[in-house]
Write a protein that holds these residues in place. Structure first.
Motif, PDB file in Angstrom:
ATOM      1  N   PHE A   1       0.833  -1.194   0.000  1.00  0.00           N
ATOM      2  CA  PHE A   1       0.000   0.000   0.000  1.00  0.00           C
ATOM      3  C   PHE A   1       0.868   1.245   0.000  1.00  0.00           C
ATOM      4  O   PHE A   1       1.847   1.337   0.741  1.00  0.00           O
TER       5      PHE A   1
ATOM      6  N   GLY B   1      -0.188   4.993   0.555  1.00  0.00           N
ATOM      7  CA  GLY B   1      -1.382   5.769   0.904  1.00  0.00           C
ATOM      8  C   GLY B   1      -2.547   4.801   1.047  1.00  0.00           C
ATOM      9  O   GLY B   1      -2.477   3.824   1.781  1.00  0.00           O
ATOM     10  N   ASN B   2      -3.618   5.059   0.326  1.00  0.00           N
ATOM     11  CA  ASN B   2      -4.766   4.152   0.336  1.00  0.00           C
ATOM     12  C   ASN B   2      -4.880   3.367  -0.957  1.00  0.00           C
ATOM     13  O   ASN B   2      -5.926   2.801  -1.252  1.00  0.00           O
ATOM     14  N   GLU B   3      -3.799   3.322  -1.757  1.00  0.00           N
ATOM     15  CA  GLU B   3      -3.821   2.630  -3.041  1.00  0.00           C
ATOM     16  C   GLU B   3      -2.909   1.417  -2.989  1.00  0.00           C
ATOM     17  O   GLU B   3      -1.856   1.432  -2.355  1.00  0.00           O
TER      18      GLU B   3
ATOM     19  N   LYS C   1     -13.359   0.081  -2.832  1.00  0.00           N
ATOM     20  CA  LYS C   1     -12.925   0.640  -1.551  1.00  0.00           C
ATOM     21  C   LYS C   1     -13.083  -0.371  -0.428  1.00  0.00           C
ATOM     22  O   LYS C   1     -12.240  -0.475   0.465  1.00  0.00           O
TER      23      LYS C   1
ATOM     24  N   LEU D   1     -10.260  -2.851  -0.685  1.00  0.00           N
ATOM     25  CA  LEU D   1      -9.002  -2.210  -0.282  1.00  0.00           C
ATOM     26  C   LEU D   1      -8.918  -2.059   1.228  1.00  0.00           C
ATOM     27  O   LEU D   1      -7.875  -2.323   1.832  1.00  0.00           O
ATOM     28  N   ARG D   2     -10.009  -1.635   1.838  1.00  0.00           N
ATOM     29  CA  ARG D   2     -10.035  -1.465   3.290  1.00  0.00           C
ATOM     30  C   ARG D   2      -9.797  -2.804   3.985  1.00  0.00           C
ATOM     31  O   ARG D   2      -9.037  -2.890   4.955  1.00  0.00           O
TER      32      ARG D   2
ATOM     33  N   LEU E   1      -6.170  -3.738   3.623  1.00  0.00           N
ATOM     34  CA  LEU E   1      -5.330  -2.867   4.444  1.00  0.00           C
ATOM     35  C   LEU E   1      -5.344  -3.326   5.896  1.00  0.00           C
ATOM     36  O   LEU E   1      -4.295  -3.411   6.544  1.00  0.00           O
TER      37      LEU E   1
ATOM     38  N   ASP F   1      -2.022  -5.701   7.720  1.00  0.00           N
ATOM     39  CA  ASP F   1      -1.240  -5.227   8.857  1.00  0.00           C
ATOM     40  C   ASP F   1      -1.022  -6.314   9.904  1.00  0.00           C
ATOM     41  O   ASP F   1      -0.157  -6.180  10.763  1.00  0.00           O
TER      42      ASP F   1
END
Length: 154
Positions: free
Chosen positions: A56, A58-60, A91, A94-95, A98, A102
């Motif tokens: 990742f 940023g948010n991409e 989105k 992606l969320r 993300l 982690d």
């Protein structure tokens, strides 16, 4: 029209090493942002993503170390073979990636590259957990057993 369908169904490049090194928990299909000569090289099958991984910025989500060879008929408009390529997902997806990415021990790996029936290059990515040595040994044993059963059948 039949020739176009034939071309799109021929492109199915798999990352065999990823299946051996990782246990896949969840799969996603992502579009890719490509430059002009990159899609032509993909249709020729000149792609290597054995060492590729997703990260990742940023948010991409981007894929790194995916080598798309230079298109031979391209002139000075040719692309850079190892550039980072942006992946296109919802989105919500992606969320989810993300948050899950982690967690300790989980990584996002490209598994398969294909061209869909509309002619767009798609990358199948998976959320994976690294296998331990004993897991790899079990996979090798299961593969050998399957091979022996196939031999015995014929």
């Amino acid at each position: 029209m039949a020739a176009k369908e034939k071309i799109s169904s021929d492109i199915n490049i798999r990352n065999k090493k990823a299946g051996f090194e990782f246990q896949f928990l969840e799969n996603f299909t992502a579009g890719m942002v490509l430059r002009g000569t990159e899609i032509k090289a993909i249709r020729q099958g000149k792609v290597n993503f054995q060492d590729a991984f997703c990260f990742f910025r940023g948010n991409e989500l981007y894929v790194k170390n995916m080598h798309i060879s230079i298109y031979t008929e391209g002139s000075y408009y040719n692309h850079e073979p190892l550039r980072d390529r942006k992946l296109l997902l919802n989105k919500k997806e992606l969320r989810k990636l993300l948050i899950k990415g982690d967690e300790k021990g989980l990584t996002i790996i490209p598994v398969r590259l294909f061209v869909n029936d509309r002619g767009f290059a798609k990358l199948e990515i998976a959320l994976g957990k690294g296998k331990k040595l004993y897991d790899k040994r079990e996979d090798i044993k299961a593969k050998d057993v399957r091979r022996e059963l196939e031999r015995d059948r014929y």
